[in-house]
Motif scaffolding. Structure first.
Motif, short mmCIF file in Angstrom:
data_model
loop_
_atom_site.label_atom_id
_atom_site.label_comp_id
_atom_site.label_asym_id
_atom_site.label_seq_id
_atom_site.Cartn_x
_atom_site.Cartn_y
_atom_site.Cartn_z
N LEU A 134 -3.90 -2.80 -0.63
CA LEU A 134 -2.94 -1.94 -0.59
C LEU A 134 -1.81 -2.29 -1.50
O LEU A 134 -1.08 -1.56 -2.38
CB LEU A 134 -2.30 -1.37 0.96
N ILE A 135 -1.49 -3.70 -1.57
CA ILE A 135 -0.50 -4.41 -2.06
C ILE A 135 -0.78 -4.38 -3.67
O ILE A 135 0.18 -3.78 -4.41
CB ILE A 135 -0.30 -5.75 -1.76
N LEU A 136 -2.18 -4.56 -4.05
CA LEU A 136 -2.54 -4.38 -5.44
C LEU A 136 -2.32 -2.79 -5.90
O LEU A 136 -1.98 -2.73 -7.02
CB LEU A 136 -3.86 -4.87 -5.54
N SER A 137 -2.59 -1.90 -4.92
CA SER A 137 -2.70 -0.85 -5.21
C SER A 137 -1.15 -0.18 -5.52
O SER A 137 -0.94 0.79 -6.64
CB SER A 137 -3.20 0.26 -4.09
N PHE A 138 -0.27 -0.83 -4.72
CA PHE A 138 1.13 -0.39 -5.00
C PHE A 138 1.57 -0.93 -6.33
O PHE A 138 2.43 -0.41 -7.09
CB PHE A 138 1.91 -0.94 -3.88
N LEU A 145 -2.67 11.29 -2.77
CA LEU A 145 -1.12 11.39 -2.55
C LEU A 145 -0.42 10.03 -2.70
O LEU A 145 0.65 10.04 -3.01
CB LEU A 145 -0.57 12.03 -1.02
N LEU A 146 -0.86 9.00 -2.14
CA LEU A 146 -0.41 7.44 -2.52
C LEU A 146 -1.03 7.09 -3.29
O LEU A 146 -0.30 6.16 -4.24
CB LEU A 146 -0.61 7.06 -0.84
N PHE A 147 -2.27 6.73 -3.47
CA PHE A 147 -2.79 5.99 -4.88
C PHE A 147 -3.99 6.91 -5.49
O PHE A 147 -5.04 7.09 -4.80
CB PHE A 147 -3.33 4.74 -4.15
N TYR A 203 -7.74 -8.42 3.92
CA TYR A 203 -8.45 -7.78 2.89
C TYR A 203 -7.87 -6.36 2.41
O TYR A 203 -7.50 -6.14 1.45
CB TYR A 203 -10.06 -7.67 3.01
N CYS A 204 -7.63 -5.56 3.37
CA CYS A 204 -7.24 -4.19 3.20
C CYS A 204 -5.79 -4.21 2.81
O CYS A 204 -5.25 -3.54 2.08
CB CYS A 204 -7.24 -3.38 4.56
#
Length: 249
Positions: A218-222, A96-98, A213-214
């Motif tokens: 998340l930033i890269l995924s966004f 739903l998010l990535f 790290y997490c």
């Protein structure tokens, strides 16, 4: 319940639930050594991740159980190796998010359970995850991670709670993991509970570094999928919020 010792269970709740939600109360009533950290406010992902990582490190769970948004967090924890022990993921909402983060590392032990009538995350998403995890029939015969589609909706409360299935699933996943990885501990005393050296599935790296790290992932995924993330937030904002549903996940 089986005569086997009860595992330590960490539960990550869903988007509109919390430590007093239906599943959290149910698990707490069946497993005395239990922790459900509050992930609210769920929209503030950096804080959510920090609380989840801190809980895993401090509590050293035997089994990680998660629901919906909590399974999004759990999936990130196992992808990064912060936790690599047995899992029970209910209605994982990662896609739903990535969408590109909808994957699980191998090997992983446990169960992924989804509802056939899930209106939020289609069951075909989980079928695709299962097919990518087990690309051949030989893989499926030697599986340590089971993918199960239940005749239920996104909450899975009818089959997991009303039919009282969840406690036996948690115990079964725990017993199978012990039989494979710690055969001498599966029938021994509670010394397994007290020894961190027997919990190799919890990362020993500092909490703050794991959190960074997490957060970077998340930033890269966004940056990779901004429209998936924004579109999902808009969809969730349009969902009617009823008080009666706040404890379901």
């Amino acid at each position: 319940m089986s005569s086997s010792r009860l595992p330590r269970v960490l539960f990550l709740h869903g988007l509109e639930s919390g430590p007093r939600g239906v599943k959290a109360v149910y698990i707490k009533n069946n497993f005395p050594e239990f922790l459900c950290p509050s992930l609210s406010p769920t929209w503030f992902l950096p804080l959510v991740l920090f609380r989840a990582i801190r809980a895993v490190k401090a509590f050293q769970p035997d089994v990680l159980v998660s629901s919906s948004f909590g399974s999004f967090v759990a999936m990130l924890l196992v992808q990064t190796g912060i936790y690599s022990g047995p899992v029970v993921m209910l209605a994982p909402a990662m896609s739903l998010l990535f969408k590109h983060r909808m994957w699980l590392p191998r090997p992983l032990h446990g169960m992924v359970i989804h509802g056939e009538h899930d209106a939020l995350i289609p069951a075909d998403v989980i079928r695709s995850l299962s097919n990518s995890y087990y690309p051949s029939e030989d893989d499926k015969r030697n599986q340590s991670l089971s993918f199960i589609i239940e005749d239920d909706d996104h909450s899975l409360n009818a089959c997991m709670i009303s039919q009282d299935k969840l406690k036996s699933i948690i115990q079964k996943v725990h017993n199978q993991y012990l039989a494979i990885h710690h055969p001498s501990s599966s029938s021994s005393s509670t010394s397994y509970l007290l020894s961190p050296s027997l919990h190799p599935h919890v990362s020993k790296r500092p909490t703050f570094l794991l959190w960074l790290y997490c957060l970077s992932l998340l930033i890269l995924s966004f940056l990779r999928e901004p429209f998936t993330f924004i579109g999902s937030l808009r969809m969730l904002a349009r969902q009617p919020k009823r008080k009666s549903n706040r404890s379901k996940l």
